[in-house]
Write an enzyme that holds these catalytic residues in place. Structure first.
Site, mmCIF file in Angstrom:
data_model
loop_
_atom_site.group_PDB
_atom_site.id
_atom_site.type_symbol
_atom_site.label_atom_id
_atom_site.label_comp_id
_atom_site.label_asym_id
_atom_site.label_seq_id
_atom_site.Cartn_x
_atom_site.Cartn_y
_atom_site.Cartn_z
ATOM 1 C CG LEU A 128 -15.957 -27.156 -21.569
ATOM 2 C CD1 LEU A 128 -15.585 -28.407 -22.369
ATOM 3 C CD2 LEU A 128 -16.310 -26.020 -22.547
ATOM 4 N N PRO A 131 -11.126 -26.212 -12.578
ATOM 5 C CG PRO A 131 -10.924 -26.943 -10.359
ATOM 6 C CD PRO A 131 -11.378 -27.390 -11.716
ATOM 7 N NE ARG A 271 -35.601 12.095 -8.068
ATOM 8 C CZ ARG A 271 -35.539 12.389 -6.777
ATOM 9 N NH1 ARG A 271 -36.577 12.180 -5.993
ATOM 10 N NH2 ARG A 271 -34.435 12.890 -6.263
ATOM 11 C CD GLU A 367 -23.610 -20.817 -22.637
ATOM 12 O OE1 GLU A 367 -23.461 -20.939 -23.863
ATOM 13 O OE2 GLU A 367 -24.625 -21.172 -22.029
HETATM 14 N N1 CAA Z 1 -17.392 -26.164 -34.075
HETATM 15 C C1 CAA Z 1 -16.814 -27.346 -34.408
HETATM 16 N N2 CAA Z 1 -15.550 -27.662 -34.068
HETATM 17 C C2 CAA Z 1 -14.854 -26.751 -33.361
HETATM 18 C C3 CAA Z 1 -15.370 -25.500 -32.990
HETATM 19 C C4 CAA Z 1 -16.706 -25.218 -33.371
HETATM 20 N N3 CAA Z 1 -17.284 -24.080 -33.057
HETATM 21 N N4 CAA Z 1 -14.448 -24.817 -32.301
HETATM 22 C C5 CAA Z 1 -13.362 -25.598 -32.237
HETATM 23 N N5 CAA Z 1 -13.602 -26.772 -32.880
HETATM 24 C C6 CAA Z 1 -12.680 -27.857 -33.093
HETATM 25 C C7 CAA Z 1 -11.544 -27.333 -33.959
HETATM 26 O O1 CAA Z 1 -11.849 -27.464 -35.321
HETATM 27 C C8 CAA Z 1 -10.382 -28.197 -33.538
HETATM 28 O O2 CAA Z 1 -10.438 -29.409 -34.235
HETATM 29 P P1 CAA Z 1 -9.155 -29.868 -35.117
HETATM 30 O O3 CAA Z 1 -8.091 -30.193 -34.109
HETATM 31 O O4 CAA Z 1 -9.663 -31.032 -35.892
HETATM 32 O O5 CAA Z 1 -8.804 -28.682 -35.980
HETATM 33 C C9 CAA Z 1 -10.677 -28.511 -32.073
HETATM 34 O O6 CAA Z 1 -12.063 -28.246 -31.860
HETATM 35 C C10 CAA Z 1 -9.863 -27.631 -31.153
HETATM 36 O O7 CAA Z 1 -10.162 -26.284 -31.449
HETATM 37 P P2 CAA Z 1 -9.112 -25.129 -31.364
HETATM 38 O O8 CAA Z 1 -7.817 -25.551 -31.975
HETATM 39 O O9 CAA Z 1 -9.737 -23.886 -31.872
HETATM 40 O O10 CAA Z 1 -8.897 -25.079 -29.768
HETATM 41 P P3 CAA Z 1 -8.216 -24.026 -28.850
HETATM 42 O O11 CAA Z 1 -7.520 -24.731 -27.761
HETATM 43 O O12 CAA Z 1 -7.440 -23.019 -29.665
HETATM 44 O O13 CAA Z 1 -9.465 -23.288 -28.123
HETATM 45 C C11 CAA Z 1 -11.281 -21.779 -27.822
HETATM 46 C C12 CAA Z 1 -10.447 -22.610 -28.782
HETATM 47 C C13 CAA Z 1 -12.189 -20.981 -28.733
HETATM 48 C C14 CAA Z 1 -10.448 -20.802 -26.980
HETATM 49 C C15 CAA Z 1 -12.121 -22.725 -26.916
HETATM 50 O O14 CAA Z 1 -11.305 -23.416 -26.006
HETATM 51 C C16 CAA Z 1 -13.187 -21.974 -26.127
HETATM 52 O O15 CAA Z 1 -14.271 -21.703 -26.662
HETATM 53 N N6 CAA Z 1 -12.883 -21.659 -24.844
HETATM 54 C C17 CAA Z 1 -13.909 -21.103 -23.978
HETATM 55 C C18 CAA Z 1 -14.660 -22.222 -23.309
HETATM 56 C C19 CAA Z 1 -15.990 -21.786 -22.811
HETATM 57 O O16 CAA Z 1 -16.759 -21.126 -23.504
HETATM 58 N N7 CAA Z 1 -16.285 -22.174 -21.575
HETATM 59 C C20 CAA Z 1 -17.549 -21.885 -20.985
HETATM 60 C C21 CAA Z 1 -18.155 -23.153 -20.460
HETATM 61 S S1 CAA Z 1 -19.890 -23.161 -20.291
HETATM 62 C C22 CAA Z 1 -20.190 -22.217 -18.936
HETATM 63 O O17 CAA Z 1 -19.930 -21.057 -18.952
HETATM 64 C C23 CAA Z 1 -20.741 -22.883 -17.717
HETATM 65 C C24 CAA Z 1 -22.140 -22.698 -17.456
HETATM 66 O O18 CAA Z 1 -22.693 -23.508 -16.745
HETATM 67 C C25 CAA Z 1 -22.924 -21.530 -17.993
#
Ligand code: CAA
Length: 387
Positions: A128, A131, A271, A367
């Site tokens: 997901l 950079p 200890r 995450e």
């Molecule tokens: N379930 C279903 N739909 C969801 C949702 C959920 N939990 N969260 C958001 N959506 C939907 C929303 O309903 C919205 O849809 P609509 O446009 O129809 O309303 C759409 O997705 C966009 O959501 P937001 O408007 O809330 O989006 P945002 O830009 O405000 O961002 C955020 C929200 C919570 C900040 C999100 O971007 C986020 O979680 N960011 C963090 C990302 C993350 O966790 N990255 C980690 C990647 S994994 C990792 O770490 C790598 C690894 O290998 C371990």
């Protein structure tokens, strides 16, 4: 009332815990220090977990997996993390990478890839972040362009756990620029696809046994049926995935913290200072009590979130974020306190608690940072979703 199962693990879940703990004591814990020191992939743990289908316990039986429910999966990850945090990323990331398929994939994709995952033919990573698109995941730039019966993917994914080790990658990419979240779709990419390559492993503070690398997609051409769900649903699927898998990171954090408590307790009773075990001093007792209390609170919230994940409750989004945020903060506090209990010894690599402290840090970051978790929780509270 003699039979009161509420807030108690079932016999089956207890049995899972005992089985994983025995396995980890014998085949994971002995390698944890070397895996960290040498920053090498924990092959011993991978083989041991796979021998009992715990490398991806969540895969349903119909696809050849162990069919562990969300709570059993959490217990597996917790127990592996108690021994070795890097190794716990094997079951955790296999769930993260394959959850989009379980939530939205076609039956053909599920059969093919979940089957391969269950058989141990390859792990699954989740792509997901980029950079320039970390917390702000919607702003990703990786593009997927339709070309006849194929999609062609171009872009760079970053911070990809187990990249290079995994055979399969769930990749979120923009299919409709300008449509923001609704213009993102999810795909399965294979390590064998032409045009995929990996950056050098990041040099990290902790979880050194789990490679974190960039994933480069250079005109990767994949059949159109490798799209997960419908076009434009990839972001929603990615977020729904994280709702479930933030619970597994909470479990990892609980396991790391429990490992630190266990070590600190044993050490404090051995200890001797001022002519008696340091555990006899109330200053130490209060520290140990707080550590134990925090871990138990984190565990209970994590298990409550696992129940929501299994049932698919409407308040899972809140509970997944709350469990991951709370448990990871607890893991950081408790592992830091464990170093304090061991004093100067705790600060050296001769003892495992400094490794646990370094490993704990990432659980507050990946995450979704804990700041993002608070955004998620606040939105759920304000929308009145959380019960
Ligand atoms: N379930 C279903 N739909 C969801 C949702 C959920 N939990 N969260 C958001 N959506 C939907 C929303 O309903 C919205 O849809 P609509 O446009 O129809 O309303 C759409 O997705 C966009 O959501 P937001 O408007 O809330 O989006 P945002 O830009 O405000 O961002 C955020 C929200 C919570 C900040 C999100 O971007 C986020 O979680 N960011 C963090 C990302 C993350 O966790 N990255 C980690 C990647 S994994 C990792 O770490 C790598 C690894 O290998 C371990």
């Amino acid at each position: 009332m003699s039979d009161f199962p509420l807030f108690a693990l079932s016999e089956e879940h207890q049995a899972v815990r005992e089985a994983v703990r025995d396995l980890c004591d014998a085949k994971v814990a002995p390698y944890a220090a070397a895996v960290d020191e040498e920053a090498r992939y924990p092959r011993e743990a991978a083989e041991a977990l796979q021998s009992v289908d715990f490398h991806a316990p969540h895969v349903p039986e119909e696809y050849g997996g162990a069919g562990a429910d969300a709570l059993a999966t959490v217990i597996v990850i917790e127990e592996v993390a108690r021994a070795c945090a890097s190794s716990s990323l094997i079951p955790a990331v296999n769930k993260l990478g394959s959850m989009p398929l379980l939530l939205a994939g076609s039956e053909e994709l599920k059969k093919k890839y979940l089957g391969a995952l269950a058989r141990g033919e390859g792990g699954f990573s989740y792509c997901l972040s980029e950079p320039e698109a970390g917390s702000d995941a919607v702003s990703m730039k990786t593009r997927a362009v339709r070309d006849g019966d194929h999609w062609v993917l171009d872009g760079v994914k970053r911070w990809i756990t187990n990249a290079g080790e995994s055979e399969f990658y769930t990749v979120m990419a923009v299919t409709d620029p300008g449509a923001r979240a609704k213009g993102i779709s999810a795909f399965v990419v294979e390590q064998g696809d032409e045009g995929i390559s990996f950056g050098a492993p990041e040099k990290k503070l902790g979880i050194k046994g789990s490679p974190t690398r960039e994933v480069y997609l250079d005109k990767v051409r994949i059949p159109a049926d490798r799209m997960i769900g419908d076009e434009g649903t990839g972001f929603e699927t990615a977020m729904r995935t994280l709702d479930h898998t933030r619970v597994t990171i909470a479990a990892q954090a609980v396991g790391i913290a429990q490992g630190a408590v266990d070590y600190a307790l044993a050490y404090a009773q051995e200890r001797q200072q001022f002519g008696k075990p340091i555990a006899d001093f109330q200053g130490l007792q209060f520290l140990l009590a707080d550590m134990g209390m925090k871990v138990e609170a984190a565990r209970q919230l994590t298990y409550a979130a696992a129940g929501r994940s299994e049932r698919g409750d409407a308040d899972l989004t809140f509970f997944g974020a709350a469990a991951k945020c709370f448990a990871s903060d607890v893991a950081m506090e408790v592992t830091t306190d464990a170093v304090q209990v061991l004093g100067g010894y705790g600060y050296t690599r001769d003892y495992p608690v400094e490794r646990m402290m370094r490993d704990a840090k990432i659980t507050q970051i990946y995450e979704g940072t804990n700041q993002v978790q608070r955004i998620v929780m606040a939105r759920q509270l304000l929308a009145g979703v959380q019960s």
